[in-house]
Design a protein around this motif. Structure first.
Motif, PDB file in Angstrom:
ATOM      1  N   GLY A 112       0.818  -1.210   0.000  1.00 49.16           N
ATOM      2  CA  GLY A 112       0.000   0.000   0.000  1.00 49.16           C
ATOM      3  C   GLY A 112       0.851   1.259   0.000  1.00 49.16           C
ATOM      4  N   ILE A 113       0.224   2.342  -0.399  1.00 49.61           N
ATOM      5  CA  ILE A 113       0.875   3.645  -0.311  1.00 49.61           C
ATOM      6  C   ILE A 113      -0.121   4.623   0.303  1.00 49.61           C
ATOM      7  CG2 ILE A 113       0.347   4.126  -2.762  1.00 49.61           C
ATOM      8  CD1 ILE A 113       3.061   5.820  -2.658  1.00 49.61           C
ATOM      9  N   THR A 114       0.367   5.382   1.289  1.00 45.42           N
ATOM     10  CA  THR A 114      -0.520   6.276   2.042  1.00 45.42           C
ATOM     11  C   THR A 114      -0.516   7.673   1.437  1.00 45.42           C
ATOM     12  OG1 THR A 114      -0.022   5.018   4.037  1.00 45.42           O
ATOM     13  CG2 THR A 114      -0.974   7.191   4.369  1.00 45.42           C
ATOM     14  N   PRO A 115      -1.699   8.231   1.179  1.00 41.04           N
ATOM     15  CA  PRO A 115      -1.749   9.580   0.593  1.00 41.04           C
ATOM     16  C   PRO A 115      -1.482  10.665   1.629  1.00 41.04           C
ATOM     17  CG  PRO A 115      -3.970   8.683   0.784  1.00 41.04           C
ATOM     18  CD  PRO A 115      -3.034   7.622   1.276  1.00 41.04           C
ATOM     19  N   SER A 116      -0.278  10.636   2.173  1.00 41.99           N
ATOM     20  CA  SER A 116       0.136  11.646   3.152  1.00 41.99           C
ATOM     21  C   SER A 116       0.779  12.834   2.447  1.00 41.99           C
ATOM     22  CB  SER A 116       1.130  11.017   4.132  1.00 41.99           C
ATOM     23  OG  SER A 116       2.169  10.383   3.404  1.00 41.99           O
ATOM     24  N   GLY A 117       0.858  12.761   1.122  1.00 41.48           N
ATOM     25  CA  GLY A 117       1.462  13.842   0.345  1.00 41.48           C
ATOM     26  C   GLY A 117       1.506  13.396  -1.104  1.00 41.48           C
ATOM     27  N   LEU A 138       9.768  11.099  -6.091  1.00 40.85           N
ATOM     28  CA  LEU A 138      10.690  10.269  -6.869  1.00 40.85           C
ATOM     29  C   LEU A 138      11.120   8.990  -6.133  1.00 40.85           C
ATOM     30  CD1 LEU A 138      12.537  10.049  -9.428  1.00 40.85           C
ATOM     31  CD2 LEU A 138      14.247  11.375  -8.158  1.00 40.85           C
ATOM     32  N   GLY A 139      11.341   9.080  -4.825  1.00 41.99           N
ATOM     33  CA  GLY A 139      11.746   7.893  -4.044  1.00 41.99           C
ATOM     34  C   GLY A 139      10.660   6.831  -4.056  1.00 41.99           C
ATOM     35  N   ASN A 140       9.401   7.241  -3.928  1.00 42.78           N
ATOM     36  CA  ASN A 140       8.285   6.286  -3.997  1.00 42.78           C
ATOM     37  C   ASN A 140       8.291   5.598  -5.367  1.00 42.78           C
ATOM     38  OD1 ASN A 140       6.271   8.896  -2.574  1.00 42.78           O
ATOM     39  ND2 ASN A 140       7.193   7.215  -1.433  1.00 42.78           N
ATOM     40  N   HIS A 141       8.529   6.394  -6.403  1.00 41.59           N
ATOM     41  CA  HIS A 141       8.529   5.856  -7.766  1.00 41.59           C
ATOM     42  C   HIS A 141       9.657   4.843  -7.959  1.00 41.59           C
ATOM     43  CE1 HIS A 141       8.274   5.732 -12.147  1.00 41.59           C
ATOM     44  NE2 HIS A 141       9.594   5.898 -12.157  1.00 41.59           N
ATOM     45  N   LEU A 142      10.890   5.247  -7.624  1.00 44.64           N
ATOM     46  CA  LEU A 142      12.041   4.375  -7.877  1.00 44.64           C
ATOM     47  C   LEU A 142      12.088   3.198  -6.910  1.00 44.64           C
ATOM     48  CD1 LEU A 142      14.809   7.073  -8.557  1.00 44.64           C
ATOM     49  CD2 LEU A 142      13.577   5.675 -10.252  1.00 44.64           C
ATOM     50  N   GLY A 143      11.702   3.459  -5.644  1.00 49.46           N
ATOM     51  CA  GLY A 143      11.837   2.416  -4.621  1.00 49.46           C
ATOM     52  C   GLY A 143      10.640   1.484  -4.547  1.00 49.46           C
ATOM     53  N   ALA A 144       9.489   1.921  -5.042  1.00 46.62           N
ATOM     54  CA  ALA A 144       8.300   1.092  -4.866  1.00 46.62           C
ATOM     55  C   ALA A 144       7.474   0.974  -6.151  1.00 46.62           C
ATOM     56  CB  ALA A 144       7.448   1.654  -3.721  1.00 46.62           C
ATOM     57  N   GLY A 150      17.078  -1.508  -2.710  1.00 46.73           N
ATOM     58  CA  GLY A 150      17.361  -0.527  -3.751  1.00 46.73           C
ATOM     59  C   GLY A 150      17.898   0.700  -3.048  1.00 46.73           C
ATOM     60  N   ALA A 151      18.479   1.582  -3.821  1.00 52.20           N
ATOM     61  CA  ALA A 151      19.018   2.781  -3.192  1.00 52.20           C
ATOM     62  C   ALA A 151      17.877   3.593  -2.591  1.00 52.20           C
ATOM     63  CB  ALA A 151      19.764   3.598  -4.227  1.00 52.20           C
ATOM     64  N   ARG A 152      18.085   4.126  -1.434  1.00 55.20           N
ATOM     65  CA  ARG A 152      17.144   5.027  -0.788  1.00 55.20           C
ATOM     66  C   ARG A 152      17.400   6.415  -1.359  1.00 55.20           C
ATOM     67  NH1 ARG A 152      13.190   3.124   1.373  1.00 55.20           N
ATOM     68  NH2 ARG A 152      12.374   3.992   3.281  1.00 55.20           N
ATOM     69  N   VAL A 153      16.432   6.999  -2.000  1.00 59.02           N
ATOM     70  CA  VAL A 153      16.623   8.335  -2.556  1.00 59.02           C
ATOM     71  C   VAL A 153      16.629   9.340  -1.409  1.00 59.02           C
ATOM     72  CG1 VAL A 153      15.671  10.075  -4.099  1.00 59.02           C
ATOM     73  CG2 VAL A 153      15.501   7.659  -4.708  1.00 59.02           C
ATOM     74  N   ARG A 201      18.719  13.126   5.087  1.00 56.93           N
ATOM     75  CA  ARG A 201      17.451  12.427   5.319  1.00 56.93           C
ATOM     76  C   ARG A 201      16.866  11.935   4.000  1.00 56.93           C
ATOM     77  NH1 ARG A 201      14.435  17.996   6.365  1.00 56.93           N
ATOM     78  NH2 ARG A 201      13.711  18.303   4.227  1.00 56.93           N
ATOM     79  N   LYS A 202      16.013  10.928   4.106  1.00 53.22           N
ATOM     80  CA  LYS A 202      15.460  10.360   2.870  1.00 53.22           C
ATOM     81  C   LYS A 202      14.392  11.285   2.305  1.00 53.22           C
ATOM     82  CE  LYS A 202      11.452   7.549   3.812  1.00 53.22           C
ATOM     83  NZ  LYS A 202      10.704   8.217   2.725  1.00 53.22           N
ATOM     84  N   MET A 203      14.209  11.196   1.008  1.00 52.92           N
ATOM     85  CA  MET A 203      13.145  11.968   0.381  1.00 52.92           C
ATOM     86  C   MET A 203      11.809  11.402   0.866  1.00 52.92           C
ATOM     87  SD  MET A 203      12.797  12.759  -3.708  1.00 52.92           S
ATOM     88  CE  MET A 203      14.299  13.681  -3.966  1.00 52.92           C
ATOM     89  N   SER A 204      10.866  12.295   1.246  1.00 51.11           N
ATOM     90  CA  SER A 204       9.571  11.838   1.772  1.00 51.11           C
ATOM     91  C   SER A 204       8.454  12.682   1.213  1.00 51.11           C
ATOM     92  CB  SER A 204       9.522  11.990   3.294  1.00 51.11           C
ATOM     93  OG  SER A 204      10.270  11.010   3.911  1.00 51.11           O
ATOM     94  N   LYS A 205       7.305  12.044   0.959  1.00 52.25           N
ATOM     95  CA  LYS A 205       6.185  12.824   0.429  1.00 52.25           C
ATOM     96  C   LYS A 205       5.574  13.726   1.484  1.00 52.25           C
ATOM     97  CE  LYS A 205       3.533   8.594   0.158  1.00 52.25           C
ATOM     98  NZ  LYS A 205       3.370   8.205   1.550  1.00 52.25           N
ATOM     99  N   SER A 206       5.765  13.409   2.779  1.00 50.99           N
ATOM    100  CA  SER A 206       5.143  14.246   3.809  1.00 50.99           C
ATOM    101  C   SER A 206       6.130  15.233   4.444  1.00 50.99           C
ATOM    102  CB  SER A 206       4.517  13.365   4.887  1.00 50.99           C
ATOM    103  OG  SER A 206       5.536  12.701   5.607  1.00 50.99           O
ATOM    104  N   ALA A 207       7.298  15.422   3.830  1.00 56.52           N
ATOM    105  CA  ALA A 207       8.290  16.349   4.397  1.00 56.52           C
ATOM    106  C   ALA A 207       7.683  17.760   4.526  1.00 56.52           C
ATOM    107  CB  ALA A 207       9.510  16.396   3.482  1.00 56.52           C
TER     108      ALA A 207
END
Ligand code: ATP
Ligand code: MG
Length: 339
Positions: free
Chosen positions: A6-11, A15-21, A195-198, A206-212
């Motif tokens: 799953g992916i949570t719509p917290s933001g 790019l990290g979500n795309h490449l990592g998941a 995979g690499a953590r963007v 810090r890692k790239m995050s949609k809720s930053a």
């Protein structure tokens, strides 16, 4: 074999979500795997209803535009009735102590406590802060167990931070089955392929995050090409001027090389030698990211414009997900004596 992710719509999806998941889900997903937008999980802290609704719709469109088969996707809240009933049954199978010892709850409620003003009323800052968090922050792992058990998922690929929650789902499935009768598949937490953590472009520590809170260093998959180029050009580098791959001492440049390798292929350490300066490297990274995200952005925009088609995908996904799980909810209710 059913895997559930799953992916949570917290933001907005980054790019990290795309490449990592997401990109991996589209490429490697088995025919029975399931992917969902976990919008009910975005409500455990203060949230904006209109924003939540539009982010959930957007994420559904992004999943499909990334290439995940529309038959494999659904939005969690479309299953609210089934999940609500099952969550209650599972809360009646779970002890308070089991929920309260979840590390995520301890960390998130402590973070919330720290932001609450001092004591008073006989409560110290910590317990007062904890008392003020939404009850759902404590119980959402049980909803997560319901997500997993409703669909009969065998495997749940999760990072370290979610592992304990899958273990809880496993415990609850076992306990229910042995107390009331066999209803649930006992799921297993699996490690997603490494995979690499963007990293955040502005704060490579810090890692790239949609809720930053600060999105200056976050590339969103729906960003326009010129926005992407601007963010990449402003990416923090670590002194020096000639690219070298040294994640420990030069995390900013290493992050750019990792991103370039993930988007355009190649080995990050070898790529470093191909670029004489930071400026040339950044232009190459921007080009690669823009090309990588272009089909996702265009496909998402097209779907968001085609309201009827997106609605059709959403409804069909919900019906399938409900069909898959409804018999388990009925059986569980019957076995606990509630129907
Ligand atoms: P939030 O800030 O709400 O935690 P997030 O951007 O961290 O959002 P998640 O919903 O926690 O995203 O994770 C969705 C998926 O994206 C997970 O599979 C997670 O491992 C992956 N993911 C998230 N951020 C990155 C990243 N920076 N690099 C690689 N993969 C990532
Ligand atoms: Mg996260």
């Amino acid at each position: 074999m059913v895997q559930l992710s799953g992916i949570t719509p917290s933001g907005h999806v980054q790019l990290g979500n795309h490449l990592g998941a997401l990109r991996r889900w589209a490429a490697d997903g088995g025919p029975d795997d399931l992917y969902f937008v976990s919008d009910l999980h975005a409500m455990t802290t203060a949230h904006n209803p209109a924003k939540l609704r539009s982010l959930a719709t957007e994420q559904l469109a992004v999943l499909v535009a990334t290439g995940i088969a529309p038959e494999r996707v659904f939005v969690q809240s479309d299953l609210a009735r089934e999940l609500g009933a099952l969550t209650w049954v599972l809360e009646c199978t779970c002890s308070y102590g089991e929920a309260a010892r979840m590390i995520q709850f301890k960390e998130k409620s402590a973070a919330r406590s720290a932001s609450v003003e001092g004591g008073g009323g006989g409560m110290d800052g910590k317990s007062k802060g904890q008392a003020g968090v939404r009850l759902s922050l404590l119980t959402y792992p049980v909803l997560m167990a319901a997500d997993i058990l409703l669909q009969g998922a065998d495997e749940v690929p999760v990072g370290e931070d979610q592992r304990q929650h899958v273990e809880l789902a496993r415990t609850l499935a076992r306990r229910f089955n042995s107390t009331y009768g066999e209803v649930f598949t006992v799921p297993e937490a699996t490690l997603p392929p490494a995979g690499a953590r963007v990293k955040d472009l502005a704060e490579p520590a810090r890692k790239m995050s949609k809720s930053a809170n600060d999105s200056a260093g976050v590339v969103f998959v729906l960003d326009e090409p010129d926005q992407i180029r601007r963010k990449v050009r402003r990416a923090r580098t670590d002194g020096g001027s000639v690219p070298a791959y040294d994640p420990e001492n030069r995390p900013g440049i290493a992050n750019l090389l990792d991103i370039l390798a993930a988007c355009a292929g190649g080995d990050p350490a070898e790529l470093a030698d191909e670029y004489p300066s930071y400026g040339v490297l950044k232009d190459a990274v921007a080009d690669a990211v823009i090309e990588e995200l272009r089909p996702v952005r265009e496909g998402t925009r097209a779907l968001l414009d085609d309201v009827a088609e997106l609605e059709r995908v959403r409804k069909a996904g919900a019906e399938r997900a409900i069909d898959r799980g409804a018999h388990r909810v009925s059986a569980a209710l019957r076995m606990v004596g509630a129907a």
